[in-house]
Design a protein around this motif. Structure first.
Motif, PDB file in Angstrom:
ATOM      1  N   ASN A 431       0.988  -1.411  -0.064  1.00 35.90           N
ATOM      2  CA  ASN A 431       0.029  -0.026  -0.041  1.00 35.90           C
ATOM      3  C   ASN A 431       0.864   1.228  -0.009  1.00 35.90           C
ATOM      4  OD1 ASN A 431      -2.945  -0.912   0.202  1.00 35.90           O
ATOM      5  ND2 ASN A 431      -2.320  -1.737   2.025  1.00 35.90           N
ATOM      6  N   THR A 432       1.940   1.402  -1.159  1.00 36.37           N
ATOM      7  CA  THR A 432       2.790   2.472  -1.062  1.00 36.37           C
ATOM      8  C   THR A 432       1.765   3.763  -1.190  1.00 36.37           C
ATOM      9  OG1 THR A 432       4.626   0.684  -1.810  1.00 36.37           O
ATOM     10  CG2 THR A 432       4.714   3.079  -1.960  1.00 36.37           C
ATOM     11  N   LEU A 433       2.587   4.711  -0.279  1.00 38.18           N
ATOM     12  CA  LEU A 433       1.915   6.003  -0.512  1.00 38.18           C
ATOM     13  C   LEU A 433       2.898   6.834  -1.171  1.00 38.18           C
ATOM     14  CD1 LEU A 433      -0.332   8.020   0.106  1.00 38.18           C
ATOM     15  CD2 LEU A 433       0.668   8.503   2.467  1.00 38.18           C
ATOM     16  N   TRP A 434       2.621   7.288  -2.404  1.00 36.82           N
ATOM     17  CA  TRP A 434       3.687   8.077  -3.365  1.00 36.82           C
ATOM     18  C   TRP A 434       2.978   9.676  -3.096  1.00 36.82           C
ATOM     19  CZ3 TRP A 434       7.901   6.133  -5.627  1.00 36.82           C
ATOM     20  CH2 TRP A 434       7.868   4.869  -5.859  1.00 36.82           C
ATOM     21  N   THR A 435       4.045  10.635  -3.222  1.00 37.76           N
ATOM     22  CA  THR A 435       3.737  11.718  -2.978  1.00 37.76           C
ATOM     23  C   THR A 435       4.188  12.764  -3.882  1.00 37.76           C
ATOM     24  OG1 THR A 435       5.523  12.622  -1.557  1.00 37.76           O
ATOM     25  CG2 THR A 435       3.603  11.394  -0.502  1.00 37.76           C
ATOM     26  N   SER A 436       3.604  13.715  -4.532  1.00 37.03           N
ATOM     27  CA  SER A 436       4.149  15.011  -5.103  1.00 37.03           C
ATOM     28  C   SER A 436       5.031  15.784  -4.587  1.00 37.03           C
ATOM     29  CB  SER A 436       3.226  15.422  -6.119  1.00 37.03           C
ATOM     30  OG  SER A 436       2.331  16.278  -5.499  1.00 37.03           O
ATOM     31  N   ALA A 437       5.533  16.606  -4.999  1.00 35.86           N
ATOM     32  CA  ALA A 437       6.463  17.744  -4.349  1.00 35.86           C
ATOM     33  C   ALA A 437       5.803  19.332  -4.593  1.00 35.86           C
ATOM     34  CB  ALA A 437       7.765  17.567  -4.764  1.00 35.86           C
ATOM     35  N   GLY A 438       5.109  19.377  -5.511  1.00 38.97           N
ATOM     36  CA  GLY A 438       4.393  20.488  -5.895  1.00 38.97           C
ATOM     37  C   GLY A 438       5.160  21.233  -6.930  1.00 38.97           C
ATOM     38  N   PRO A 484      22.102  18.291 -14.020  1.00 38.34           N
ATOM     39  CA  PRO A 484      21.283  18.890 -15.005  1.00 38.34           C
ATOM     40  C   PRO A 484      21.860  19.932 -15.644  1.00 38.34           C
ATOM     41  CG  PRO A 484      19.921  18.602 -12.789  1.00 38.34           C
ATOM     42  CD  PRO A 484      21.268  18.138 -12.654  1.00 38.34           C
ATOM     43  N   ASP A 485      22.967  20.975 -15.037  1.00 36.50           N
ATOM     44  CA  ASP A 485      23.567  21.648 -15.824  1.00 36.50           C
ATOM     45  C   ASP A 485      24.825  21.341 -16.668  1.00 36.50           C
ATOM     46  OD1 ASP A 485      25.193  20.993 -13.892  1.00 36.50           O
ATOM     47  OD2 ASP A 485      25.761  23.187 -13.065  1.00 36.50           O
ATOM     48  N   GLN A 486      24.830  19.931 -16.816  1.00 39.65           N
ATOM     49  CA  GLN A 486      25.970  19.496 -17.564  1.00 39.65           C
ATOM     50  C   GLN A 486      25.492  18.761 -18.943  1.00 39.65           C
ATOM     51  OE1 GLN A 486      27.515  16.834 -14.610  1.00 39.65           O
ATOM     52  NE2 GLN A 486      28.953  18.069 -13.823  1.00 39.65           N
ATOM     53  N   PRO A 487      26.391  18.596 -19.908  1.00 36.56           N
ATOM     54  CA  PRO A 487      25.859  18.224 -21.202  1.00 36.56           C
ATOM     55  C   PRO A 487      25.902  16.624 -21.120  1.00 36.56           C
ATOM     56  CG  PRO A 487      28.314  18.652 -21.113  1.00 36.56           C
ATOM     57  CD  PRO A 487      27.650  19.286 -20.179  1.00 36.56           C
ATOM     58  N   VAL A 488      24.989  15.985 -21.861  1.00 36.69           N
ATOM     59  CA  VAL A 488      24.802  14.788 -21.905  1.00 36.69           C
ATOM     60  C   VAL A 488      25.875  14.068 -22.485  1.00 36.69           C
ATOM     61  CG1 VAL A 488      23.680  12.812 -23.373  1.00 36.69           C
ATOM     62  CG2 VAL A 488      22.394  14.732 -22.662  1.00 36.69           C
ATOM     63  N   ASP A 489      26.403  12.943 -21.487  1.00 36.98           N
ATOM     64  CA  ASP A 489      27.417  12.159 -21.547  1.00 36.98           C
ATOM     65  C   ASP A 489      27.045  10.824 -22.183  1.00 36.98           C
ATOM     66  OD1 ASP A 489      29.745  10.272 -21.209  1.00 36.98           O
ATOM     67  OD2 ASP A 489      30.326  11.441 -19.537  1.00 36.98           O
ATOM     68  N   PRO A 490      27.643  10.289 -23.357  1.00 40.59           N
ATOM     69  CA  PRO A 490      27.095   9.092 -23.889  1.00 40.59           C
ATOM     70  C   PRO A 490      27.248   7.678 -22.823  1.00 40.59           C
ATOM     71  CG  PRO A 490      29.027   9.908 -25.168  1.00 40.59           C
ATOM     72  CD  PRO A 490      28.482  10.866 -24.084  1.00 40.59           C
ATOM     73  N   THR A 491      28.195   7.963 -22.041  1.00 39.30           N
ATOM     74  CA  THR A 491      28.481   6.794 -21.151  1.00 39.30           C
ATOM     75  C   THR A 491      27.697   6.868 -19.946  1.00 39.30           C
ATOM     76  OG1 THR A 491      30.326   7.908 -19.998  1.00 39.30           O
ATOM     77  CG2 THR A 491      30.843   6.675 -22.146  1.00 39.30           C
ATOM     78  N   LYS A 492      27.013   8.073 -19.697  1.00 40.15           N
ATOM     79  CA  LYS A 492      26.275   8.127 -18.243  1.00 40.15           C
ATOM     80  C   LYS A 492      24.684   8.338 -18.533  1.00 40.15           C
ATOM     81  CE  LYS A 492      30.141   9.793 -15.726  1.00 40.15           C
ATOM     82  NZ  LYS A 492      30.546  10.893 -14.734  1.00 40.15           N
ATOM     83  N   ASP A 493      23.909   8.486 -17.464  1.00 40.47           N
ATOM     84  CA  ASP A 493      22.717   8.771 -17.682  1.00 40.47           C
ATOM     85  C   ASP A 493      22.430  10.228 -17.073  1.00 40.47           C
ATOM     86  OD1 ASP A 493      21.629   6.277 -18.199  1.00 40.47           O
ATOM     87  OD2 ASP A 493      21.589   5.847 -16.042  1.00 40.47           O
ATOM     88  N   LYS A 494      21.483  10.782 -17.030  1.00 36.87           N
ATOM     89  CA  LYS A 494      21.397  12.367 -16.859  1.00 36.87           C
ATOM     90  C   LYS A 494      20.188  12.647 -15.810  1.00 36.87           C
ATOM     91  CE  LYS A 494      20.854  16.947 -18.876  1.00 36.87           C
ATOM     92  NZ  LYS A 494      22.007  17.422 -18.184  1.00 36.87           N
ATOM     93  N   ARG A 495      20.625  13.517 -14.592  1.00 34.99           N
ATOM     94  CA  ARG A 495      19.686  13.762 -13.701  1.00 34.99           C
ATOM     95  C   ARG A 495      18.907  15.191 -14.288  1.00 34.99           C
ATOM     96  NH1 ARG A 495      18.638  17.006  -9.217  1.00 34.99           N
ATOM     97  NH2 ARG A 495      20.690  18.119  -9.158  1.00 34.99           N
ATOM     98  N   ILE A 496      17.536  15.198 -13.982  1.00 37.72           N
ATOM     99  CA  ILE A 496      16.758  16.469 -14.310  1.00 37.72           C
ATOM    100  C   ILE A 496      16.157  17.031 -13.182  1.00 37.72           C
ATOM    101  CG2 ILE A 496      16.289  15.706 -16.717  1.00 37.72           C
ATOM    102  CD1 ILE A 496      13.491  14.941 -15.696  1.00 37.72           C
ATOM    103  N   VAL A 497      16.189  18.459 -13.286  1.00 38.43           N
ATOM    104  CA  VAL A 497      15.405  19.226 -12.396  1.00 38.43           C
ATOM    105  C   VAL A 497      13.940  19.267 -12.467  1.00 38.43           C
ATOM    106  CG1 VAL A 497      15.313  21.398 -10.751  1.00 38.43           C
ATOM    107  CG2 VAL A 497      17.340  20.722 -11.701  1.00 38.43           C
ATOM    108  N   ALA A 498      13.411  18.472 -11.704  1.00 38.14           N
ATOM    109  CA  ALA A 498      11.749  17.958 -11.923  1.00 38.14           C
ATOM    110  C   ALA A 498      11.416  17.469 -10.531  1.00 38.14           C
ATOM    111  CB  ALA A 498      11.465  17.255 -13.070  1.00 38.14           C
ATOM    112  N   ALA A 499      10.110  17.854 -10.313  1.00 37.61           N
ATOM    113  CA  ALA A 499       9.401  17.137  -9.605  1.00 37.61           C
ATOM    114  C   ALA A 499       7.875  16.981  -9.668  1.00 37.61           C
ATOM    115  CB  ALA A 499       9.572  17.379  -7.912  1.00 37.61           C
ATOM    116  N   PHE A 500       7.257  16.054  -9.300  1.00 41.37           N
ATOM    117  CA  PHE A 500       5.620  16.188  -9.740  1.00 41.37           C
ATOM    118  C   PHE A 500       4.993  17.138  -8.951  1.00 41.37           C
ATOM    119  CE2 PHE A 500       6.037  11.068 -10.420  1.00 41.37           C
ATOM    120  CZ  PHE A 500       6.998  11.359 -11.751  1.00 41.37           C
ATOM    121  N   TYR A 501       3.752  17.531  -9.787  1.00 41.91           N
ATOM    122  CA  TYR A 501       2.694  18.381  -9.302  1.00 41.91           C
ATOM    123  C   TYR A 501       1.728  17.267  -8.815  1.00 41.91           C
ATOM    124  CZ  TYR A 501      -0.804  21.558  -8.352  1.00 41.91           C
ATOM    125  OH  TYR A 501      -1.821  22.358  -7.648  1.00 41.91           O
ATOM    126  N   GLY A 502       1.011  16.965 -10.186  1.00 40.96           N
ATOM    127  CA  GLY A 502       0.103  15.993 -10.104  1.00 40.96           C
ATOM    128  C   GLY A 502       0.825  14.691  -9.992  1.00 40.96           C
TER     129      GLY A 502
END
Length: 720
Positions: A431-438, A484-502
């Motif tokens: 019964n995991t309760l998931w939350t958005s951040a706004g 987020p402020d770094q260019p895409v590196d083909p050997t790595k993943d990329k973090r984004i500045v985002a959080a859910f509203y809905g």
């Protein structure tokens, strides 16, 4: 003769039994029209005017005889006939309202009577327009032409250089700015109240208006995203033209088709200084939870007492939500200047900032609420051995979690490291309760393992959070990532500045979906993986123009996402329709335009806007996954905040469920409950509330309170 008489008496007795078994009272006074059949709890009759029978107009009955004020509303059929069912015993004021009319004289009556009503034709277009929903008046606002963008700054055309398009300007004056907290276009905002003061011009009046009350910081910040000088000029021009007698260019249509089958019931349930954000009636996963039970609300920044409505006894009460730390800040200290409604009085005083409630399967109510000051304890920060903090420490959280158990009256507070805004239960074993951040700034998605919390009572062990990381190297798993402020590196993943509203959980595969505020905004899919803090992977999808600006969202049982857009559209996104790869260096938002479908909302467009859409500024969308209303399963329903309605999309066409009284209906959420699966339309209903931050803007002015609104859909306008 004896046999015939006995047979007739038996038939009559059987008819009475059938009436009571079906939950209907015996028929009472009857109309000359045999189609109008009422019992001792109903009203019925015909509405006529000087023009003859009035089809598609509202009959409103209101009483103050009950523990809380109640009103019921129905719509006339194509011959002006109405039946208003299931009125509690009381004396009612009954009148007619409709487009092309002015309110009729009120008639005092009681249930069980035939009441034919005389409608009053509007004596002028101006008199008729006073009853139009806010969208028709707000559509008169003139906006900067497309040719003026991008802005060239103070030394150029004055528009900020950050505004690259007309669409971005519109996003601010609609859903994700000026319309976020209350309507524009209602009587309170399309006129300048004399209580505001004396000013040399309407422009000066508008500059003073936007700093009124305890929301002044939010209002001035939104205005600052535009060119404040130009924006106040445009709003001043709007109100000046209205004061000079200019009327909306288009007129609303009366309810048509299935819209005439709606029965609306309203109850008062809060104080005149309280505003509501949301209500909840049942468990989103199982709408048969809490049948005929209490309705709960969240008053956000206005106070620490959440309202509770008993819709059976028509009684409203309140429960106090505590804060764990007495030093938790209160909205009472918000910067403000006097308002034209309340003067210098700070009417909001809330430490807990209750935002969104949800039922669980046990009938308990969970809230996002503030437990302590925003600064996080060390266990959330760098250097902690908490599994999530090791990977992505979080410094502060402005809102947390709480749970109210109606059986015991106990409130449980849960401090979270991650900020909370909306919340939703997964259909999983925990019964995991998931939350958005706004807002998007926190960059995290948080959750509570409710099963573990109930077993241990340990709030820190039971919670977790993750950064949002795109699989830009395309190997199907989460790896080291660039920031987020770094260019895409083909050997790595990329973090984004985002959080859910809905936020919503896909019942088909357990993935978590959310909307991200901003322009053009996104919807994001998160696959938690076996260890979400370390394995969660995100996919981001940007709506294609002319769509932009998602806010609240939901998902259907098939995994199709539905969200309102600030562009004046209801949008769906179906990931199954994507043709290209969903990971890799190009999967950064614009890689699946084919997954989107845009449906322009009803109502006129703003002046000077040529793109599709409307002036509608819908706040949230909820999907009726279980057919709790009667329009079918998986029907998306948006809050029609400018249309003063709920708006359902059925087979590609909109059904506009307007609330005509009191004018100013503005919802931020809804849910549907099944009270009795064997009772047909009477056993189902949608629930919502007047959720404007300014209930004193609603028809009636100062002293008007938020109301719970129940929508029911009968098979025809005369069904009882």
């Amino acid at each position: 003769m004896k046999t015939t008489r006995a047979w007739c008496l038996g038939l009559i007795a059987s008819s009475i039994v059938v009436l009571f078994v079906s939950g209907q009272a015996p028929l009472s006074a009857q109309s000359a029209d045999p189609a109008i059949r009422i019992g001792d709890r109903d009203l019925g009759g015909v509405v006529t005017s000087a023009n003859g029978p009035e089809a598609g107009v509202w009959v409103i009955a209101e009483t103050t005889d009950l523990p809380t004020k109640l009103a019921k509303i129905v719509v006339t059929d194509d011959r002006g006939r109405y039946v208003m069912p299931d009125l509690p015993k009381a004396t009612y004021s009954v009148w007619v309202r409709g487009y092309g009319l002015v309110d009729s004289a009120k008639v005092r009556t009681a249930p069980g009577k035939i009441v034919d009503l005389k409608a009053s034709v509007a004596p002028s277009p101006a008199a008729a327009a006073e009853y139009y929903p806010a969208i028709y008046w707000y559509s008169m606002l003139k906006v900067p032409d497309q040719s003026e963008f991008p802005g060239t700054g103070p030394s150029g055309n004055g528009l900020p250089v950050t505004l690259k398009s007309q669409a971005q300007w519109l996003d601010v004056v609609k859903t994700n700015g000026c319309y976020t907290c209350h309507q524009l276009g209602n009587k309170a905002t399309r006129t300048i109240p004399k209580e505001l003061g004396d000013f040399a011009s309407s422009k000066e009046a508008w500059a003073r208006r936007v700093v009124s009350g305890q929301a002044m910081t939010q209002m001035t910040n939104n205005l600052g995203r535009l060119d404040p000088k130009r924006a106040t000029e445009l709003f001043a021009d709007w109100t000046d033209r209205i004061a000079a007698g200019e009327l909306p260019r288009s007129q609303p249509q009366r309810p048509q088709g299935v819209e005439r089958n709606v029965v609306i019931t309203l109850w008062d349930w809060a104080g005149p200084k309280d505003y509501l954000h949301d209500e909840i009636s049942t468990d989103k996963r199982n709408p048969r939870v809490n049948p005929n039970g209490l309705i709960y609300g969240t008053p956000e920044e206005s106070r620490d007492l959440f309202p509770v409505l008993d819709p059976v006894k028509h009684k409203a009460t309140q429960v106090r939500m505590p804060a764990r730390d007495p030093n938790t800040p209160s909205s009472k200290t918000n910067a403000m200047t006097p308002s034209p409604y309340w003067g210098p009085e700070p009417i909001w005083d809330s430490q807990t900032s209750m935002h969104n409630p949800m039922f669980d399967e046990k009938g308990r109510v969970w809230f996002t609420s503030r437990v302590r000051p925003p600064a996080n304890p060390d266990v959330c920060k760098k250097g902690s051995d908490h599994p999530s903090a090791k990977l992505f420490p979080v410094e502060q959280a402005n809102r947390h979690l709480s749970m109210y158990d109606p059986k015991t009256g106990k409130v449980t507070l849960i401090g979270t490291c991650f900020p909370t805004h909306h919340l939703v239960f997964a259909e999983d074993a925990n019964n995991t309760l998931w939350t958005s951040a706004g807002g998007p700034q926190s960059g995290v998605l948080g959750w509570l393992n409710r099963k573990l919390f109930e077993e241990t009572g340990d709030e820190m062990r039971s919670q977790g959070w993750t950064a949002l990381v795109l699989d830009t190297n395309g190997n199907g798993k989460r790896d080291d990532y660039v920031e987020p402020d770094q260019p895409v590196d083909p050997t790595k993943d990329k973090r984004i500045v985002a959080a859910f509203y809905g936020i919503a959980v896909n019942p088909a595969d357990g993935t978590i979906w959310g909307s991200v505020l901003g322009f053009p905004g996104y919807v994001i899919r998160v696959n938690p993986g076996p260890d979400p803090a370390a394995t969660a992977l995100a996919e981001v999808f940007e709506p294609p123009l002319p769509g932009y600006g998602p806010r609240g969202m939901d998902i259907d049982r098939n995994g199709v996402v539905w969200t309102p857009l600030s562009s004046g559209h209801l949008a769906s996104f179906d990931r199954h329709r994507c043709k290209g790869p969903l990971n890799g260096p190009t999967a950064t938002g614009r890689h699946c335009p084919e997954g989107w479908t845009l449906y322009p909302f009803p109502g006129p467009q703003l002046q000077g806007v040529t793109e599709s859409g409307s002036a509608e500024a819908s706040y949230y969308t909820w999907v009726d996954q279980h057919d709790t209303f009667g329009l079918g399963r998986n029907v998306p329903m948006a809050t029609g905040n400018a249309n003063e309605s709920l708006i359902a999309l059925v087979n590609g066409a909109f059904v506009n469920l307007r609330v005509p009284y009191p004018m100013g209906f503005y919802a931020k959420w809804m849910d549907g409950r099944i009270d009795d699966p064997n009772a047909g339309w009477k056993g189902k209903g949608l629930w919502s509330t007047y959720a404007t931050r300014t209930p004193f803007h609603v028809e009636g002015g100062r002293g008007t309170t938020s109301k719970v609104v129940k929508f029911q859909l009968r098979p025809d306008p005369l069904a009882r």
